[in-house]
Enzyme design. Structure first.
Site, PDB file in Angstrom:
ATOM      1  N   LYS A  65       0.816  -1.214   0.000  1.00 45.92           N
ATOM      2  CA  LYS A  65       0.000   0.000   0.000  1.00 45.92           C
ATOM      3  C   LYS A  65       0.853   1.269   0.000  1.00 45.92           C
ATOM      4  O   LYS A  65       0.363   2.350  -0.323  1.00 45.92           O
ATOM      5  CB  LYS A  65      -0.947   0.018   1.202  1.00 45.92           C
ATOM      6  CG  LYS A  65      -0.295   0.191   2.559  1.00 45.92           C
ATOM      7  CD  LYS A  65      -1.328   0.153   3.673  1.00 45.92           C
ATOM      8  CE  LYS A  65      -0.685   0.314   5.046  1.00 45.92           C
ATOM      9  NZ  LYS A  65      -0.057   1.625   5.231  1.00 45.92           N
ATOM     10  N   ASP A  66       2.152   1.144   0.359  1.00 45.63           N
ATOM     11  CA  ASP A  66       3.036   2.304   0.386  1.00 45.63           C
ATOM     12  C   ASP A  66       3.768   2.525  -0.930  1.00 45.63           C
ATOM     13  O   ASP A  66       4.512   3.494  -1.066  1.00 45.63           O
ATOM     14  CB  ASP A  66       4.079   2.150   1.506  1.00 45.63           C
ATOM     15  CG  ASP A  66       3.459   2.220   2.894  1.00 45.63           C
ATOM     16  OD1 ASP A  66       2.409   2.870   3.029  1.00 45.63           O
ATOM     17  OD2 ASP A  66       4.037   1.626   3.827  1.00 45.63           O
ATOM     18  N   ARG A  74       0.847   9.992  13.208  1.00 42.90           N
ATOM     19  CA  ARG A  74       1.905   9.338  12.439  1.00 42.90           C
ATOM     20  C   ARG A  74       2.749   8.504  13.392  1.00 42.90           C
ATOM     21  O   ARG A  74       2.622   8.574  14.598  1.00 42.90           O
ATOM     22  CB  ARG A  74       2.795  10.381  11.740  1.00 42.90           C
ATOM     23  CG  ARG A  74       2.138  11.172  10.627  1.00 42.90           C
ATOM     24  CD  ARG A  74       2.027  10.420   9.315  1.00 42.90           C
ATOM     25  NE  ARG A  74       3.271   9.806   8.882  1.00 42.90           N
ATOM     26  CZ  ARG A  74       4.261  10.440   8.260  1.00 42.90           C
ATOM     27  NH1 ARG A  74       4.164  11.729   8.002  1.00 42.90           N
ATOM     28  NH2 ARG A  74       5.341   9.785   7.885  1.00 42.90           N
ATOM     29  N   CYS A 119      -1.301   9.291  -2.420  1.00 48.19           N
ATOM     30  CA  CYS A 119      -1.802   9.256  -1.044  1.00 48.19           C
ATOM     31  C   CYS A 119      -2.766  10.393  -0.736  1.00 48.19           C
ATOM     32  O   CYS A 119      -3.365  10.425   0.333  1.00 48.19           O
ATOM     33  CB  CYS A 119      -0.635   9.283  -0.060  1.00 48.19           C
ATOM     34  SG  CYS A 119       0.313  10.811  -0.109  1.00 48.19           S
ATOM     35  N   ARG A 177      -7.684   8.764   3.202  1.00 43.68           N
ATOM     36  CA  ARG A 177      -8.788   7.836   2.912  1.00 43.68           C
ATOM     37  C   ARG A 177      -9.607   7.575   4.179  1.00 43.68           C
ATOM     38  O   ARG A 177     -10.841   7.685   4.179  1.00 43.68           O
ATOM     39  CB  ARG A 177      -8.223   6.526   2.360  1.00 43.68           C
ATOM     40  CG  ARG A 177      -9.249   5.405   2.196  1.00 43.68           C
ATOM     41  CD  ARG A 177      -8.560   4.105   1.759  1.00 43.68           C
ATOM     42  NE  ARG A 177      -7.550   3.675   2.708  1.00 43.68           N
ATOM     43  CZ  ARG A 177      -7.792   2.954   3.804  1.00 43.68           C
ATOM     44  NH1 ARG A 177      -9.038   2.591   4.095  1.00 43.68           N
ATOM     45  NH2 ARG A 177      -6.820   2.579   4.613  1.00 43.68           N
ATOM     46  N   ARG A 178      -8.936   7.211   5.254  1.00 48.04           N
ATOM     47  CA  ARG A 178      -9.649   6.921   6.500  1.00 48.04           C
ATOM     48  C   ARG A 178     -10.377   8.152   7.027  1.00 48.04           C
ATOM     49  O   ARG A 178     -11.514   8.067   7.505  1.00 48.04           O
ATOM     50  CB  ARG A 178      -8.662   6.393   7.548  1.00 48.04           C
ATOM     51  CG  ARG A 178      -8.114   5.004   7.211  1.00 48.04           C
ATOM     52  CD  ARG A 178      -6.956   4.624   8.115  1.00 48.04           C
ATOM     53  NE  ARG A 178      -6.425   3.307   7.776  1.00 48.04           N
ATOM     54  CZ  ARG A 178      -5.184   2.919   8.029  1.00 48.04           C
ATOM     55  NH1 ARG A 178      -4.331   3.765   8.607  1.00 48.04           N
ATOM     56  NH2 ARG A 178      -4.784   1.701   7.705  1.00 48.04           N
ATOM     57  N   ARG A 205       1.843   4.633  17.850  1.00 48.52           N
ATOM     58  CA  ARG A 205       0.426   5.008  17.801  1.00 48.52           C
ATOM     59  C   ARG A 205      -0.338   4.425  18.981  1.00 48.52           C
ATOM     60  O   ARG A 205      -1.188   5.092  19.578  1.00 48.52           O
ATOM     61  CB  ARG A 205      -0.185   4.557  16.469  1.00 48.52           C
ATOM     62  CG  ARG A 205       0.468   5.207  15.266  1.00 48.52           C
ATOM     63  CD  ARG A 205      -0.214   4.830  13.969  1.00 48.52           C
ATOM     64  NE  ARG A 205       0.613   5.182  12.814  1.00 48.52           N
ATOM     65  CZ  ARG A 205       0.169   5.264  11.578  1.00 48.52           C
ATOM     66  NH1 ARG A 205      -1.096   5.020  11.302  1.00 48.52           N
ATOM     67  NH2 ARG A 205       0.987   5.575  10.587  1.00 48.52           N
TER      68      ARG A 205
END
Length: 288
Positions: free
Chosen positions: A67-68, A133, A226, A115-116, A139
């Site tokens: 995904k990155d 981040r 992104c 997106r989230r 996190r």
């Protein structure tokens, strides 16, 4: 680093006598922890330094979260999937045992993913979204310190690092469609290195490869990076392939969602990309 060791162990299991050295590379994405990944430079922050290591012959392969990886690679590089796909869904981790729809109004939810954020704004405009981040442990520590009431992270990272019990809710793809390639380990190498490609080939799952390629095809059709709140998830079923896509504006006020099923994952992806592009072009601007 978990993914790098996972690939190293996998290669050693597949090829007797092979020696694998882990080369640590600190990327700009690791150093630059500004609240917005998009503002900091986008997905390339996690990839560019590793590609430099490949080009300079300091490494034979580079390991990424799929995904990155930007949707388009330079021609001199090749990309393949490695092993099985982890849970592609997003996870809610809350300080109280509450689901996303049960969080109280005003609850502080941490995520820096556009997106989230767009999905959360679409579903729950009463939530207080704050940038978040750092790696998974960072996190979780911020959550425990009370900086947030809940965070949204990938299930894959939590599962791989032994934090599955922290997940309050695994968010269905129909509710929050994952990022293209989420849960997939990707390996990049120089396209000219046929020897490397042959070593990696036995670790590639045909099902994972076709689904990840389909998801990235949709993203490329929309010029996705992104900054685009795009979710794409392709899964193989008894009836073929099931493709979920969701596209939002940044504020989460407008949603374009498709669910398609068929025998050809790539054909589905190409058609989904065309439909979303037409819908995006025809959609009126979001209300102020």
């Amino acid at each position: 680093m978990w993914q790098a060791h996972h690939v190293a162990e996998g290669l050693c299991a597949l090829h007797a006598g092979i020696e694998v050295e882990i080369v640590r590379v600190v990327t700009e994405g690791d150093r630059n922890l500004s609240p917005s990944l998009a503002a900091a430079g986008g997905k390339g922050l996690f990839v560019n330094a590793l590609e430099d290591a490949l080009a300079e012959d300091r490494a034979d392969i580079a390991v990424h979260s799929m995904k990155d990886v930007p949707g388009t690679l330079a021609e001199r590089f090749a990309l393949t999937t490695f092993g099985a796909r982890a849970d592609a869904r997003d996870a809610l981790v809350a300080r109280q045992a509450l689901g996303l729809l049960d969080l109280p109004a005003g609850a502080v939810v941490g995520t820096s993913s556009g997106r989230r954020q767009a999905v959360l704004r679409h579903m729950r405009r009463d939530l207080d979204l704050q940038p978040l981040r750092g790696n998974v442990d960072t996190r979780l520590a911020k959550l425990e310190a009370g900086e947030c009431d809940a965070i949204i992270v990938a299930c894959a990272g939590l599962d791989r690092l032994g934090h599955a019990e922290r997940i309050t809710q695994r968010l269905a793809v129909e509710l929050m469609t994952p990022a293209p390639g989420q849960g997939v380990v990707a390996v990049e190498h120089l396209a000219a290195r046929a020897d490397v490609a042959s070593l990696l080939a036995p670790a590639t799952s045909a099902q994972v490869e076709v689904c990840a390629t389909a998801e990235r095809t949709v993203a490329r059709a929309l010029g996705a990076d992104c900054t685009l709140p795009l979710g794409v998830h392709c899964a193989q079923t008894a009836d073929g392939f099931l493709l979920h896509t969701s596209l939002f504006d940044a504020e989460g006020k407008r949603e374009l969602r498709l669910q398609m099923q068929g025998d050809d994952a790539m054909a589905l992806a190409q058609e989904a990309g065309r439909r979303l592009e037409r819908l995006r072009a025809a959609a009126p601007p979001s209300a102020a």
